[in-house]
Design a protein around this motif. Structure first.
Motif, PDB file in Angstrom:
ATOM      1  N   SER A  45     -46.091 -30.862 -29.803  1.00 21.42           N
ATOM      2  CA  SER A  45     -45.582 -29.850 -30.710  1.00 21.42           C
ATOM      3  C   SER A  45     -44.267 -29.288 -30.175  1.00 21.42           C
ATOM      4  N   ILE A  46     -43.255 -29.271 -31.028  1.00 22.48           N
ATOM      5  CA  ILE A  46     -41.967 -28.702 -30.628  1.00 22.48           C
ATOM      6  C   ILE A  46     -41.814 -27.273 -31.134  1.00 22.48           C
ATOM      7  N   ALA A  47     -42.833 -26.759 -31.799  1.00 17.72           N
ATOM      8  CA  ALA A  47     -42.770 -25.391 -32.316  1.00 17.72           C
ATOM      9  C   ALA A  47     -42.649 -24.415 -31.153  1.00 17.72           C
ATOM     10  N   ASN A  48     -41.736 -23.477 -31.283  1.00 18.03           N
ATOM     11  CA  ASN A  48     -41.472 -22.444 -30.267  1.00 18.03           C
ATOM     12  C   ASN A  48     -41.013 -23.021 -28.932  1.00 18.03           C
ATOM     13  N   LYS A  49     -40.351 -24.174 -28.962  1.00 18.11           N
ATOM     14  CA  LYS A  49     -39.795 -24.793 -27.754  1.00 18.11           C
ATOM     15  C   LYS A  49     -38.276 -24.698 -27.810  1.00 18.11           C
ATOM     16  N   SER A 141     -25.754 -40.204 -27.819  1.00 17.70           N
ATOM     17  CA  SER A 141     -26.613 -40.365 -26.637  1.00 17.70           C
ATOM     18  C   SER A 141     -26.618 -39.158 -25.700  1.00 17.70           C
ATOM     19  N   LYS A 142     -26.249 -37.988 -26.164  1.00 14.23           N
ATOM     20  CA  LYS A 142     -26.354 -36.788 -25.341  1.00 14.23           C
ATOM     21  C   LYS A 142     -27.811 -36.366 -25.282  1.00 14.23           C
ATOM     22  N   ARG A 143     -28.192 -35.793 -24.143  1.00 12.26           N
ATOM     23  CA  ARG A 143     -29.591 -35.428 -23.941  1.00 12.26           C
ATOM     24  C   ARG A 143     -29.771 -33.916 -23.882  1.00 12.26           C
ATOM     25  N   TRP A 144     -30.722 -33.438 -24.663  1.00 11.96           N
ATOM     26  CA  TRP A 144     -31.115 -32.035 -24.689  1.00 11.96           C
ATOM     27  C   TRP A 144     -32.432 -31.960 -23.919  1.00 11.96           C
ATOM     28  N   ILE A 145     -32.446 -31.316 -22.774  1.00 18.46           N
ATOM     29  CA  ILE A 145     -33.646 -31.235 -21.958  1.00 18.46           C
ATOM     30  C   ILE A 145     -34.420 -29.977 -22.320  1.00 18.46           C
ATOM     31  N   GLU A 146     -35.748 -30.070 -22.241  1.00 18.35           N
ATOM     32  CA  GLU A 146     -36.578 -28.916 -22.574  1.00 18.35           C
ATOM     33  C   GLU A 146     -36.345 -27.812 -21.559  1.00 18.35           C
ATOM     34  N   ASN A 147     -36.271 -26.593 -22.027  1.00 21.81           N
ATOM     35  CA  ASN A 147     -35.950 -25.436 -21.191  1.00 21.81           C
ATOM     36  C   ASN A 147     -36.963 -25.255 -20.060  1.00 21.81           C
ATOM     37  N   ASN A 148     -38.237 -25.506 -20.304  1.00 23.57           N
ATOM     38  CA  ASN A 148     -39.258 -25.352 -19.259  1.00 23.57           C
ATOM     39  C   ASN A 148     -38.983 -26.276 -18.074  1.00 23.57           C
ATOM     40  N   ASN A 149     -38.447 -27.439 -18.326  1.00 24.62           N
ATOM     41  CA  ASN A 149     -38.138 -28.377 -17.250  1.00 24.62           C
ATOM     42  C   ASN A 149     -36.962 -27.891 -16.417  1.00 24.62           C
ATOM     43  N   LEU A 150     -36.016 -27.187 -17.026  1.00 25.23           N
ATOM     44  CA  LEU A 150     -34.904 -26.607 -16.263  1.00 25.23           C
ATOM     45  C   LEU A 150     -35.401 -25.516 -15.336  1.00 25.23           C
TER      46      LEU A 150
END
Length: 155
Positions: A45-49, A141-150
């Motif tokens: 789920s990508i909701a609220n991510k 090909s740009k990558r958007w990383i999930e904020n939690n991983n940062l």
């Protein structure tokens, strides 16, 4: 005689293109094998991510934060830092998204509550590598990383 030459040319061209077709077919099979290894993200789920894209240029740096809402709404925050003056600028876009399995189409058509003439559109693909979720822009090909991983990396 002309018909025989045309027929021979046609047969030779079909033979020539069929060799190229075999090469294309092999290439497509390699791509299919690679795509079969990709994880299906239907359950994720990508909701609220939030996903973050950072870019560094000679004169400025940009941070883009893409937040997905539970009701197919998005918020796109664009932060621009000018290196020469040290000033920061921000733009807040809003819009919506459509998701089909791993493919996500994002359309931001409001800038700070006012509709804009040309919306910002992203075609993204949800991917996972080493338990890190990220979005890959299909066009560049740009990558958007999930904020939690940062946050995990910084600790």
């Amino acid at each position: 005689m002309k018909k025989m030459v045309l027929l021979a040319t046609f047969v030779l061209s079909v033979f020539h293109y069929s060799q190229n077709y075999a090469g294309l077919n092999d290439l497509l099979e390699k791509i299919e094998r690679k795509n079969k290894k990709l994880k299906d993200a239907s359950d994720y789920s990508i909701a609220n991510k939030k996903f973050v894209l950072m870019e560094d240029f000679e004169d400025h740096s940009e941070r883009h934060i893409l937040e997905f809402g539970a009701d197919n709404k998005i918020t796109l925050i664009e932060l621009i830092d000018d290196k020469s003056t040290g000033q920061s600028f921000s733009n807040i876009f809003s819009g919506d998204y459509i998701r089909k399995r791993n493919a996500i189409s994002v359309r931001a058509n409001y800038l700070e509550g006012k509709q804009i003439a040309t919306p910002i559109i992203y075609s993204l693909y949800l991917m996972n590598a080493n338990d890190i979720w990220y979005l890959k822009d299909i066009n560049n090909s740009k990558r958007w990383i999930e904020n939690n991983n940062l946050i995990k990396k910084n600790k």
